[in-house]
Design a protein around this motif. Structure first.
Motif, PDB file in Angstrom:
ATOM      1  N   GLY A 146       0.954  -1.331   0.050  1.00  0.00           N
ATOM      2  CA  GLY A 146       0.108   0.138  -0.076  1.00  0.00           C
ATOM      3  C   GLY A 146       0.885   1.173  -0.117  1.00  0.00           C
ATOM      4  N   ARG A 147       1.867   1.097   0.779  1.00  0.00           N
ATOM      5  CA  ARG A 147       2.852   2.387   0.966  1.00  0.00           C
ATOM      6  C   ARG A 147       3.563   2.661  -0.591  1.00  0.00           C
ATOM      7  NH1 ARG A 147       2.981   6.367   3.559  1.00  0.00           N
ATOM      8  NH2 ARG A 147       5.441   6.294   4.040  1.00  0.00           N
ATOM      9  N   ILE A 148       3.930   1.634  -1.006  1.00  0.00           N
ATOM     10  CA  ILE A 148       4.578   1.755  -2.479  1.00  0.00           C
ATOM     11  C   ILE A 148       3.426   2.334  -3.434  1.00  0.00           C
ATOM     12  CG2 ILE A 148       5.419   0.270  -4.524  1.00  0.00           C
ATOM     13  CD1 ILE A 148       6.597  -1.727  -2.350  1.00  0.00           C
ATOM     14  N   LYS A 149       2.318   1.771  -3.480  1.00  0.00           N
ATOM     15  CA  LYS A 149       1.101   2.426  -4.388  1.00  0.00           C
ATOM     16  C   LYS A 149       1.177   3.667  -3.891  1.00  0.00           C
ATOM     17  CE  LYS A 149      -3.594   1.762  -5.856  1.00  0.00           C
ATOM     18  NZ  LYS A 149      -4.831   0.905  -5.774  1.00  0.00           N
ATOM     19  N   GLU A 150       1.144   4.330  -2.906  1.00  0.00           N
ATOM     20  CA  GLU A 150       0.993   5.819  -2.492  1.00  0.00           C
ATOM     21  C   GLU A 150       2.141   6.364  -2.975  1.00  0.00           C
ATOM     22  OE1 GLU A 150       0.555   6.222   1.576  1.00  0.00           O
ATOM     23  OE2 GLU A 150      -1.420   4.806   1.869  1.00  0.00           O
ATOM     24  N   LEU A 151       3.425   5.869  -2.793  1.00  0.00           N
ATOM     25  CA  LEU A 151       4.702   6.698  -3.376  1.00  0.00           C
ATOM     26  C   LEU A 151       4.592   6.698  -4.921  1.00  0.00           C
ATOM     27  CD1 LEU A 151       7.454   7.693  -2.815  1.00  0.00           C
ATOM     28  CD2 LEU A 151       8.316   5.499  -3.014  1.00  0.00           C
TER      29      LEU A 151
END
Length: 919
Positions: free
Chosen positions: A702-707
């Motif tokens: 999820g964090r990678i998708k946000e970045l």
């Protein structure tokens, strides 16, 4: 009894002169005669001192010897057979006693009084104890023995048979209406013999109905006598013991019958003449003794006893005046020489002073002088008689072996003989100063007061015979028998006590009673049948077991003639016993009485008397029917087994192979079940680290998708990038740690799985191995409220088989979870270990319900479980025990009690023994 007897007429002057001449001759003869050596005579009395019949014979004996003027020393012994049965053992005891007393004394002649004493003397002569050359003179013996006694050497005597027939004839004359005649007798040999003689007279008096009263209690006889009508009469024969064992003297028995009967009572001997007895033609005990003394004096003077015929006793007609008047009998009907006692005194006797005064008035002085002279001669004669009686009295006191004590009615001792000194240890002089308490144990009921009561009772009721606990001068206590009788000596009332030492007899009686009781119980309750038969092959005794074996009533067996039995198969063995050798029979026997057939083992042996004589045989019988049946059954069973052995052996081999295969499969199933539990544990333990890694990975995605969204929008800032880098670093660390934890678990689970599914030897640390194994069980434990505590120090290193060890502990834990704890319990399981030399000791405990003794004894048995059908196979502890003993080479011990939980102690070597094929 006292009374007036008819006196002979006054002798004429020639007679008086002749008597004076004889008196002078008697006085001068001892002074002129040459001294004669004293001769010793042994007097054996069948009964006891104090019995009137015995005392009368002894008095006559003393008088007869005194009249003969021979110097004779009498040794008097009493067999006491009225109170003690004259058994062979009792006679043997008396024989030993007499042998000890007279072994060194020469006996010139033996006088026996009554049948038992004569039998005793003849038996002593037969055994050699009494030389055949010593003459025997008897008195008081039944006349029916005449034929037998005439053949005895050196023997003579006088019979005491009462003339019963003459008494019956006289009674019919005195009582013309007589219809019923009763005879009273006891069951002694004398009583039965007299009754038999009387019964034989029945044919001579057919108008009379004869009845015999015997073998009854005295009170029953009294009741029967009270029922007699006026046409009845009673003849009293010998009666000294009733059916209840009570003993009576002749006088006591006569008093009992006289107090009950309302009809005339006829006596056969003078000892039965008591108040209320009519009288009869009686035998005199005094004359019996007098005749015996006369015969003995002739033998001692040198006359051959074999030339002296056996003689009959004298009978005297003695009647009571009051009883004659009571039954309206005319005294003129009595025999001419009859003595009538208790006749009312004449006028001269009633008023002697007035009579003599009147006579003096009409008599001349010469007649008075003549009367005075006659009275003087009578006085002198009385004085001589008194002196003679005094001498006889002194001789009797000195001759008897019994202690004689003469007392006043108040208990003061006035005289004692030498036998008293020998018995009590006090001198005859000291006896006058002794109290009765000093001669007694002085413990109730043998105190001064009880002794005085005995004296009073003797004065009131006559002769008293009793046992007393006496005291010797040295303080020693001993038992005596006392015959106490009232007497008048020197015109003073006195009590004469004849005392006999019975201490040895009491001890013998006690030992004999104990022996007889043991013998009776042994015979009666013996587990084998016992039978005794005499030389005529007749059964005289049989115990309960013998009757039970033959299924016949015990009383019907007594008296059976063995030679008349229907089945004669055991008789040869019986004959061997009667011939003096043992016999034996085994086989099937049919009872004559019951018809019962049974297999018996019958052993016989000779029966020997105390004198060493063969008197019959003894048989021991055992019922061996069960044994014979068992032997037959065993033979048949052996035949059947021989046919079945091969079939059953093959079946057993096959079944054993099947059982072994089943056991192997069940053990494999148990291990697979354990492996299943391991897999479940692995899944549960891996779920946590892998779940954590999955969650972190999802978050990181999820964090990678946000970045990427920020980068595409051109809105990525440095701070956002730095935050993203920080989150990536933390997420990576989390994923790495959870993956490493999963790897560790997989490695441990793999090791445990390999250990539990194979028996592989390796070196391992006990603490590490237990931790890895218990990790697989924690999921199971987490679903319960129970606690597991482990206290195993590191450093206990095994060279062994960890798989079996882990399976043992796992089985124990699972066994506790399954069986030990109830639903409401909070259980505690503790596992500890320590090292002892080359061994390690593991201790497993729980606080569950425990086991009782029966469960604990079968805990390691295969297929034993308390939860059959609820998950228990019954193989867990069985496999555990086998692994501990067979694979690991250790020992597993169980300690438990209901409510106390269990404790397993596993002692293992650090280096396990090698299995076959290992090196």
């Amino acid at each position: 009894m006292t009374g007036n007897r008819s006196a002979p007429a006054t002798a004429g002057w020639p007679t008086l002169l002749f008597a004076m001449l004889l008196l002078l001759t008697g006085i001068l003869r001892p002074a002129l005669a040459t001294p004669v050596e004293r001769q010793h005579v042994l007097v054996i009395s069948a009964y006891h001192a104090g019995l009137p019949w015995t005392d009368g014979q002894l008095a006559g004996l003393q008088e007869g010897f005194a009249a003969a003027g021979r110097p004779v020393e009498l040794h008097i012994e009493f067999l006491d057979t009225k109170r003690f049965s004259p058994t062979p053992e009792y006679f043997a005891h008396n024989a030993r006693l007499l042998d000890e007393k007279y072994r060194s004394q020469k006996i010139d002649l033996v006088i026996t009084q009554d049948d038992d004493a004569l039998d005793f003397a003849l038996h002593q002569r037969q055994t050699g104890a009494l030389p055949g050359t010593v003459p025997i003179v008897f008195s008081g013996v039944a006349g029916r023995r005449t034929a037998a006694l005439e053949s005895e050497p050196a023997l003579t005597g006088v019979f005491d048979d009462a003339d019963i027939d003459s008494n019956i004839i006289l009674l019919k004359k005195l009582r013309p209406t007589l219809q019923r005649l009763l005879f009273i007798h006891d069951q002694s040999r004398t009583g039965l013999a007299q009754a038999a003689g009387a019964a034989a007279l029945g044919a001579e008096h057919p108008e009379l109905r004869f009845e015999f009263l015997s073998a009854l209690p005295a009170r029953t006889i009294q009741a029967r006598l009270a029922e007699l009508d006026a046409n009845s009469a009673v003849i009293m024969l010998t009666f000294n013991r009733d059916s209840e064992g009570r003993q009576f003297s002749h006088a006591e028995a006569s008093q009992l019958w006289a107090s009950a009967a309302q009809v005339p009572l006829i006596a056969k001997e003078d000892g039965m003449l008591v108040p209320s007895v009519l009288g009869g033609l009686v035998v005199s005990s005094h004359r019996q003794g007098l005749q015996a003394a006369q015969l003995a004096s002739r033998i001692l003077a040198g006359e051959d006893p074999e030339t002296m015929p056996l003689s009959r006793g004298w009978s005297e007609a003695i009647f009571d005046y009051q009883q004659l008047a009571r039954f309206g009998i005319d005294p003129d009907l009595l025999p001419a020489n009859a003595e009538i006692r208790n006749r009312p005194p004449s006028l001269r006797q009633t008023y002697p002073r007035e009579f003599w005064l009147s006579l003096a008035l009409i008599s001349s002085l010469g007649l008075i002088a003549l009367l005075l002279a006659v009275l003087m001669r009578r006085s002198q004669r009385a004085q001589r008689t008194l002196a003679s009686s005094e001498r006889n009295y002194r001789e009797i006191l000195a001759a008897t072996n019994e202690a004689i004590i003469i007392q006043t009615p108040s208990g003061e001792i006035v005289e004692a003989n030498e036998s008293f000194s020998r018995l009590y240890g006090h001198s005859t002089a000291d006896a006058r100063h002794l109290s009765l308490a000093e001669l007694s144990s002085n413990q109730p009921p043998f105190t001064q007061s009880e002794a005085l009561q005995r004296l009073t009772q003797a004065q009131q009721d006559g002769v008293q015979v009793f046992e007393w606990h006496a005291r010797h001068q040295n303080g020693q206590l001993f038992w005596v028998e006392v015959a106490l009788r009232p007497a008048e000596i020197g015109g003073q009332p006195r009590l004469v006590a004849a005392v006999r030492d019975i201490e040895q007899r009491k001890q013998t009686e006690s030992a004999l009673r104990a022996s007889e009781e043991r013998y009776r119980l042994l015979l009666r309750h013996s587990p084998v049948g016992i039978v005794h038969f005499d030389l005529d092959m007749k059964i005289t005794y049989a115990n309960d077991r013998f009757a039970e074996i033959l299924q016949a009533p015990r009383d019907k067996l007594i008296g059976i003639d063995l030679t008349r039995l229907r089945d004669q198969s055991p008789i040869p063995a019986c004959r061997q016993a009667t011939e003096g050798t043992p016999g034996y029979f085994q086989g099937e026997y049919q009872s004559t009485l019951s018809g019962h057939r049974t297999w018996v083992s019958f052993r016989t042996a000779p029966a020997i008397s105390a004198q060493g004589e063969l008197i019959g045989g003894i048989g021991i019988v055992e019922d061996i029917s069960a044994r014979i049946a068992a032997e037959k059954a065993v033979l048949q069973l052996n035949e059947d087994l021989e046919h079945r052995v091969a079939e059953r052996t093959a079946a057993l081999v096959k079944a054993n192979a099947e059982i072994k295969a089943a056991m192997t499969q069940l053990a494999q199933a148990e291990r697979l079940a354990a492996l299943g539990s391991l897999v479940a544990g692995v899944a549960h333990e891996l779920n946590t680290p892998l779940g954590n890694a999955n969650t972190v990975a999802s978050t990181l995605r999820g964090r990678i998708k946000e970045l990427k969204g920020s980068l595409d929008a051109g809105a990525l800032s440095k701070s956002a990038l730095l935050g993203f880098m920080s989150d990536i670093s933390q997420a990576s660390a989390l994923i790495e740690r959870n993956i490493e934890r999963a790897a560790e678990l997989i490695s441990s689970f793999k090791q445990v799985a390999v250990d539990q599914t194979s028996i592989r030897r390796r070196r391992f640390d006990l603490a590490q191995a237990m931790e890895e194994m218990l990790a697989t069980l924690r999921p199971r434990l987490k679903r319960t409220v129970h606690q597991l505590k482990v206290e195993i120090p590191a450093g206990i290193v095994f060279d062994s088989y960890p798989g079996p060890l882990e399976q043992i502990v796992a089985n124990l834990v699972l066994n506790s979870l399954t069986h030990a704890f109830t639903a409401e319990m909070v259980g505690e399981i503790a596992l500890s270990a320590h090292r002892e030399g080359d061994e390690a000791v593991l201790e497993y405990r729980d606080n569950g319900r425990g086991m009782d003794t029966a469960e604990a004894s079968r805990a390691f048995d295969p297929f034993f479980t308390t939860r059959l059908g609820n998950g228990g196979s019954g193989l867990g502890l069985y496999i555990t025990h086998n692994l501990a003993n067979d694979v690991l080479g250790g020992k597993l011990q169980l300690d438990t009690a209901p409510g106390q939980g269990v404790r397993y102690t596993l002692r293992l070597p650090l280096n396990a023994p090698f299995k076959i094929g290992e090196s």
